[in-house]
Design a protein around this motif. Structure first.
Motif, mmCIF file in Angstrom:
data_model
loop_
_atom_site.group_PDB
_atom_site.id
_atom_site.type_symbol
_atom_site.label_atom_id
_atom_site.label_comp_id
_atom_site.label_asym_id
_atom_site.label_seq_id
_atom_site.Cartn_x
_atom_site.Cartn_y
_atom_site.Cartn_z
ATOM 1 N N VAL A 187 0.849 -1.194 0.000
ATOM 2 C CA VAL A 187 0.000 0.000 0.000
ATOM 3 C C VAL A 187 0.885 1.244 0.000
ATOM 4 C CG1 VAL A 187 -2.035 -1.067 1.058
ATOM 5 C CG2 VAL A 187 -0.221 -0.158 2.521
ATOM 6 N N ASP A 188 0.363 2.344 -0.518
ATOM 7 C CA ASP A 188 1.173 3.534 -0.767
ATOM 8 C C ASP A 188 0.625 4.815 -0.151
ATOM 9 O OD1 ASP A 188 3.226 2.395 -2.664
ATOM 10 O OD2 ASP A 188 1.408 1.885 -3.782
ATOM 11 N N GLY A 189 -0.490 4.755 0.569
ATOM 12 C CA GLY A 189 -1.066 5.974 1.107
ATOM 13 C C GLY A 189 -0.299 6.543 2.276
ATOM 14 N N HIS A 190 0.105 5.685 3.205
ATOM 15 C CA HIS A 190 0.842 6.150 4.385
ATOM 16 C C HIS A 190 2.259 6.557 4.006
ATOM 17 C CE1 HIS A 190 2.127 6.614 8.482
ATOM 18 N NE2 HIS A 190 3.034 5.654 8.366
ATOM 19 N N THR A 191 2.913 5.676 3.303
ATOM 20 C CA THR A 191 4.264 5.922 2.788
ATOM 21 C C THR A 191 4.458 4.993 1.600
ATOM 22 O OG1 THR A 191 6.604 6.090 3.429
ATOM 23 C CG2 THR A 191 5.375 4.209 4.296
ATOM 24 N N GLU A 192 5.491 5.197 0.851
ATOM 25 C CA GLU A 192 5.723 4.403 -0.357
ATOM 26 C C GLU A 192 5.968 2.932 -0.039
ATOM 27 O OE1 GLU A 192 6.605 3.868 -4.599
ATOM 28 O OE2 GLU A 192 5.533 5.379 -3.432
ATOM 29 N N TYR A 208 -1.486 -8.265 9.794
ATOM 30 C CA TYR A 208 -0.751 -7.326 10.641
ATOM 31 C C TYR A 208 -0.870 -5.947 10.008
ATOM 32 C CZ TYR A 208 3.113 -5.537 13.504
ATOM 33 O OH TYR A 208 3.887 -4.826 14.387
ATOM 34 N N MET A 209 -1.577 -5.028 10.685
ATOM 35 C CA MET A 209 -2.090 -3.835 10.021
ATOM 36 C C MET A 209 -1.091 -2.692 9.896
ATOM 37 S SD MET A 209 -4.909 -4.797 8.940
ATOM 38 C CE MET A 209 -5.233 -3.214 8.192
ATOM 39 N N ALA A 210 0.014 -2.715 10.652
ATOM 40 C CA ALA A 210 0.993 -1.620 10.596
ATOM 41 C C ALA A 210 0.244 -0.283 10.664
ATOM 42 C CB ALA A 210 1.867 -1.745 9.357
ATOM 43 N N ASP A 211 0.518 0.641 9.728
ATOM 44 C CA ASP A 211 -0.124 1.950 9.782
ATOM 45 C C ASP A 211 -1.256 2.123 8.771
ATOM 46 O OD1 ASP A 211 1.202 3.001 11.942
ATOM 47 O OD2 ASP A 211 2.841 3.838 10.763
ATOM 48 N N LEU A 212 -1.704 1.017 8.160
ATOM 49 C CA LEU A 212 -2.926 1.107 7.364
ATOM 50 C C LEU A 212 -4.128 1.258 8.296
ATOM 51 C CD1 LEU A 212 -4.336 1.026 4.613
ATOM 52 C CD2 LEU A 212 -4.409 -1.476 4.812
ATOM 53 N N PRO A 222 -12.968 8.028 6.873
ATOM 54 C CA PRO A 222 -12.309 9.348 6.912
ATOM 55 C C PRO A 222 -11.262 9.493 8.012
ATOM 56 C CG PRO A 222 -14.711 9.555 6.853
ATOM 57 C CD PRO A 222 -14.398 8.143 7.188
ATOM 58 N N TYR A 223 -11.184 8.526 8.922
ATOM 59 C CA TYR A 223 -10.255 8.618 10.042
ATOM 60 C C TYR A 223 -8.861 8.198 9.560
ATOM 61 C CZ TYR A 223 -14.207 9.216 13.244
ATOM 62 O OH TYR A 223 -15.316 9.694 13.897
ATOM 63 N N VAL A 224 -8.194 9.151 8.915
ATOM 64 C CA VAL A 224 -6.883 8.927 8.295
ATOM 65 C C VAL A 224 -5.855 9.809 8.993
ATOM 66 C CG1 VAL A 224 -5.540 9.214 6.166
ATOM 67 C CG2 VAL A 224 -7.877 8.277 6.065
ATOM 68 N N LEU A 232 -5.742 10.660 0.360
ATOM 69 C CA LEU A 232 -6.845 10.191 -0.477
ATOM 70 C C LEU A 232 -6.599 8.776 -0.975
ATOM 71 C CD1 LEU A 232 -7.744 13.397 -2.556
ATOM 72 C CD2 LEU A 232 -8.888 12.452 -0.537
ATOM 73 N N LEU A 233 -5.338 8.430 -1.191
ATOM 74 C CA LEU A 233 -5.008 7.059 -1.569
ATOM 75 C C LEU A 233 -5.228 6.120 -0.389
ATOM 76 C CD1 LEU A 233 -4.017 5.038 -3.610
ATOM 77 C CD2 LEU A 233 -1.657 5.705 -3.068
ATOM 78 N N THR A 234 -4.870 6.557 0.818
ATOM 79 C CA THR A 234 -5.163 5.760 2.006
ATOM 80 C C THR A 234 -6.652 5.473 2.110
ATOM 81 O OG1 THR A 234 -3.292 6.632 3.266
ATOM 82 C CG2 THR A 234 -5.106 5.712 4.536
ATOM 83 N N LEU A 235 -7.459 6.475 1.835
ATOM 84 C CA LEU A 235 -8.916 6.313 1.887
ATOM 85 C C LEU A 235 -9.363 5.174 0.982
ATOM 86 C CD1 LEU A 235 -11.086 8.072 3.415
ATOM 87 C CD2 LEU A 235 -11.535 9.144 1.216
ATOM 88 N N ASP A 236 -8.841 5.155 -0.238
ATOM 89 C CA ASP A 236 -9.203 4.114 -1.211
ATOM 90 C C ASP A 236 -8.648 2.753 -0.778
ATOM 91 O OD1 ASP A 236 -10.223 3.257 -3.884
ATOM 92 O OD2 ASP A 236 -8.089 2.917 -4.271
ATOM 93 N N GLU A 237 -7.405 2.740 -0.315
ATOM 94 C CA GLU A 237 -6.800 1.470 0.107
ATOM 95 C C GLU A 237 -7.525 0.901 1.319
ATOM 96 O OE1 GLU A 237 -2.186 2.311 -1.386
ATOM 97 O OE2 GLU A 237 -2.797 2.878 0.647
#
Length: 286
Positions: A187-192, A208-212, A222-224, A232-237
């Protein structure tokens, strides 16, 4: 295969930063803040026991930073890697592999330690391979100004210098990692290219959810976090993942929630929401 929680020390972070644009009047219902607006955080690492392989996922902040540094985060040293591993009958020298979801200091700080004389840095796990991916490594070693304070060179560069660094290369968004005993969602929303392990234990899938998904309070879309580089990418992911997690009854291991070790989610008329809370002991008979 067996999995075990490894507590690496609780700390605190600013509640506003942890919830971005969501008002405090909403997020404090699940994550109450203290007088300094700080909320409780965990550094819950994960140990995977599979035959003669012992894999540690993430390592917390470690203990090599200054007292001033730890003071910013109200670090509670009640738990640490050594005591948590010892309680499971292991030591650092037993670890064969360290898998790093990403290289922010609260996830990888424990992988490197100061030498006994304090004059250089060295791997804290002398016999282990250290896993990241090449895209995230480049991102972390050539940091943008927004994330620079989270990528500390003393946590990262000694990994490469040790010769113990290994890359997991991404061929698709979700893949089986031949190097690991589990599947990985990139996933790329939090960091690359943060990596989210999916681990099969019997008939259950643990993620294991890490920071997703840092805490149970972050389940609503919306709680990002304000820390995310591409919110916005985190929202989609998050939406795609949580809908699948509800559909397939995933057990979500929360790295940063001191009060919820594992949760499930369910689909409601308001979207995906927190369903049940479990401990490791509730779900695993060993």
């Amino acid at each position: 295969m067996k999995i075990h929680p490894v507590e690496a020390g609780n700390f605190k972070l600013d509640g506003g930063a942890m919830f971005g644009v969501v008002p405090k009047s909403l997020w404090q219902r699940t994550n109450p803040a203290d007088a300094n607006n700080m909320i409780d955080m965990a550094a819950r690492c994960l140990l995977i026991e599979n035959g003669d392989r012992l894999t540690l996922i993430d390592t917390g902040m470690g203990d090599k930073q200054s007292e001033k540094f730890f003071g910013y985060y109200y670090m509670d040293h009640k738990f640490n890697l050594d005591s948590s591993l010892k309680s499971l009958g292991f030591s650092r020298d037993d670890i064969t592999d360290v898998f790093l979801t990403h290289l922010h200091f609260d996830h990888c700080g424990g992988v490197i330690q100061q030498s006994s004389k304090g004059d250089f840095y060295e791997p804290a796990f002398a016999k282990a391979n250290f896993y990241t991916n090449s895209s995230h490594w480049k991102w972390a070693t050539e940091p943008n100004d927004r994330e620079k304070a989270s990528f500390l060179s003393e946590n990262i560069l000694p990994i490469q210098e040790s010769g113990q660094l290994k890359y997991i290369e991404q061929s698709s968004t979700f893949e089986t990692a031949l190097e690991m005993d589990f599947d990985i969602l990139f996933v790329d929303g939090h960091t690359e290219k943060m990596m989210i392990p999916h681990i099969k234990v019997g008939d259950k899938t643990f993620v294991y959810m890490a920071d997703l998904l840092p805490t149970a309070g972050h389940v609503p879309l919306p709680y990002v976090m304000g820390y995310d580089t591409r919110p916005l990418l985190t929202l989609d992911e998050k939406q795609k993942f949580l809908e699948k997690a509800a559909r397939e009854n995933y057990y979500l291991i929360l790295e940063h929630d001191p009060h919820h070790e594992i949760i499930t989610v369910k689909q409601t008329d308001r979207g995906v929401r927190h369903d049940q809370t479990y401990t490791f002991k509730d779900l695993l008979n060993y």
